[in-house]
Scaffold this motif. Sequence first.
Motif, mmCIF file in Angstrom:
data_model
loop_
_atom_site.group_PDB
_atom_site.id
_atom_site.type_symbol
_atom_site.label_atom_id
_atom_site.label_comp_id
_atom_site.label_asym_id
_atom_site.label_seq_id
_atom_site.Cartn_x
_atom_site.Cartn_y
_atom_site.Cartn_z
ATOM 1 N N SER A 258 6.110 -29.687 -5.401
ATOM 2 C CA SER A 258 5.818 -28.965 -4.170
ATOM 3 C C SER A 258 4.832 -27.850 -4.461
ATOM 4 O O SER A 258 4.632 -27.461 -5.607
ATOM 5 C CB SER A 258 7.096 -28.351 -3.577
ATOM 6 O OG SER A 258 7.998 -29.335 -3.130
ATOM 7 N N TRP A 259 4.237 -27.331 -3.404
ATOM 8 C CA TRP A 259 3.484 -26.093 -3.501
ATOM 9 C C TRP A 259 4.460 -24.928 -3.355
ATOM 10 O O TRP A 259 5.246 -24.892 -2.407
ATOM 11 C CB TRP A 259 2.435 -26.008 -2.403
ATOM 12 C CG TRP A 259 1.369 -27.059 -2.451
ATOM 13 C CD1 TRP A 259 1.237 -28.121 -1.603
ATOM 14 C CD2 TRP A 259 0.281 -27.146 -3.373
ATOM 15 N NE1 TRP A 259 0.136 -28.860 -1.941
ATOM 16 C CE2 TRP A 259 -0.483 -28.283 -3.026
ATOM 17 C CE3 TRP A 259 -0.124 -26.373 -4.473
ATOM 18 C CZ2 TRP A 259 -1.614 -28.666 -3.727
ATOM 19 C CZ3 TRP A 259 -1.260 -26.749 -5.172
ATOM 20 C CH2 TRP A 259 -1.992 -27.875 -4.797
ATOM 21 N N HIS A 299 2.677 -35.708 -6.500
ATOM 22 C CA HIS A 299 2.340 -35.998 -5.103
ATOM 23 C C HIS A 299 1.190 -35.113 -4.623
ATOM 24 O O HIS A 299 0.198 -35.601 -4.090
ATOM 25 C CB HIS A 299 3.584 -35.778 -4.237
ATOM 26 C CG HIS A 299 3.348 -35.768 -2.765
ATOM 27 N ND1 HIS A 299 3.555 -36.864 -1.970
ATOM 28 C CD2 HIS A 299 2.931 -34.784 -1.924
ATOM 29 C CE1 HIS A 299 3.282 -36.570 -0.704
ATOM 30 N NE2 HIS A 299 2.894 -35.305 -0.658
ATOM 31 N N SER A 300 1.340 -33.810 -4.824
ATOM 32 C CA SER A 300 0.416 -32.860 -4.219
ATOM 33 C C SER A 300 -0.812 -32.591 -5.067
ATOM 34 O O SER A 300 -1.898 -32.375 -4.534
ATOM 35 C CB SER A 300 1.141 -31.537 -3.935
ATOM 36 O OG SER A 300 2.124 -31.707 -2.933
ATOM 37 N N HIS A 411 2.308 -26.338 2.962
ATOM 38 C CA HIS A 411 1.426 -26.125 1.805
ATOM 39 C C HIS A 411 1.018 -24.654 1.655
ATOM 40 O O HIS A 411 -0.137 -24.345 1.351
ATOM 41 C CB HIS A 411 0.175 -26.990 1.911
ATOM 42 C CG HIS A 411 0.395 -28.436 1.575
ATOM 43 N ND1 HIS A 411 -0.636 -29.296 1.269
ATOM 44 C CD2 HIS A 411 1.527 -29.179 1.492
ATOM 45 C CE1 HIS A 411 -0.155 -30.496 1.017
ATOM 46 N NE2 HIS A 411 1.168 -30.452 1.149
#
Length: 590
Positions: A258-259, A299-300, A411
Amino acid sequence: MVDATLTTLEQALRDEISAERLKAHLEVFSRLFRDSGTEDERRAAEYIAERMREYGVATEILEFDGYISWPREGTLTVFDDKGGAQQIPVRTRSFGASTPPEGIEAELVFIPFNKPAKGEMIFSHRAVAGDYTGRDVRGKIVLTADGGPDGVRRAQERGALAHIHIWPSDEPVIHEMIATSIWGTPTRDSAPRIPRIPALGVTHADGERLREMCEAGTVRVRITSDVHTAWMRLPLVVADIPGSEPNTFLLVGAHIDSWYEGITDNATGDAALIEMARVLSKYREHLRHGVRFAWWPGHSTGRYAGSTWYADTHFMELRKYCLGYLNIDSPGVRETEIWDCRYNCGEIEHLTRAAVKELTGQDPNVRRPLKAGDQSFLGVGLPSLGAFRMLPIDHPDRKAVGGCGGGWWWHSPEDTLDKADPEILADDTRLYVTMTARMCVPALHPYDFVPVANDFINHLRDFQDVGGAHLDLTPAQHQADLFREAALRLREKAARVAAEGSDPTHLNAGMRALSRILNPALFTIAGAYEFDPALQLPVLPGLAPVQELATLDPESDDYRFLRTQLLRQRNRIEDALMQATALANSLAES
């Protein structure tokens, strides 16, 4: 219609889902900044693996080297004609280029772009180009709302030194984004698509001020960009609950990275998988087909590196035995109400539609898969299913973002624990566990290929209407009609097998094979073994350029090159339909 035994089991599964347990998982994740390749990501993976083992679920943490890009610091300095300067807050983009330490100084040029309407996702306009007509951007820095990887590419192709993206909606945060269209780890062929220019983002308000300055006269700016791109060792947690049928399983995934805190993108999804695994493990004796849970890294900052690596390294197992893919991303967001089911293939859309209707009372908007959200298995041929709850269009928190239920904090550092609602997350998880049960408990796979045939028929008709004078699609249309007839016979065969309680093993294997023929044709250009760019494309994307063909000079090289490309794609689609028709008829008659 769901039988009484399955209904009773589903209710037991739903009753087991605990909002308190989900909340406890979120509190753990809120203390971890899970950027891919970091120790916090690894701690999150170990936490998940510990919970799985606690629940008696066979678990392993796989490891692989992913090509990951961390956006770091950037600056934007605007100079005025009196020698003054002002600083505009910016964020660098993952996979954007770095500048020299002293930065790049050049003229800023505004490129107009049609922004998404209120409530639309940022992904919805990525195929629309900015208007470069009459504008020379060589040696200059582009300012535009034409964002995403394709917007960066367009600026680079026209000789721009850098790209600055104006966010289309008015939230006061700068969202983290990724500047490459490459899906997963680059290959030798795709690596040249990594941007060679810096890419920065600004808020809507700052972007509008800069636009006004550009329209009033010449604007000079200096930018700096620091982006760290490197191979990093990533953990991928996989947990298996086997069914009584050997080898077959449904794949359920959520991205672990994640961010920042990333609570609603995607700690809530990670927690939902943990809770689903706990509950399903208690009722595993009822599963005819297994459930495999996977928490994807990369993913990000790797453009779906984890799910892509898994598709590459487990291709044959997925191809042969996997029932489908349920991706869970951004559930449990506070105040979300509207179910948006945007990741459903035709053969299982009825399952999603029925589950959402029965559990929520809503008539869901069921749509075909987007090129986003770890949809790394369409080339393999796996049927995709999914459902997401969104903020209402008129909610003040709803903005043009790509996740978090449409929440403006997507984000950004603002995606914190207060943005989640454990009770909503519990309800969402109840829907997902119900969908999983309907895939994995019945002996017969719940596929219906008539809607798939309709997808071919409808989209081939639309393309024929636009470009038929340039590329005759009637042979493919005829084959799509034949496939629909075969799909209707197969539907009747499946109904008889279910009613008689016959052994469905042969029929199941055949229907899985049918999906492997159809889904790559419907949803990919590259086919089964490569990955298309992460850009939004229609159904039958290989034929979509027929719309452009109709606008070109038939005597030009461009026309003839494109027509040759489209002819090959037409052959590919027609051949897939021919194979699918033969297989569906064979299954219906067996």
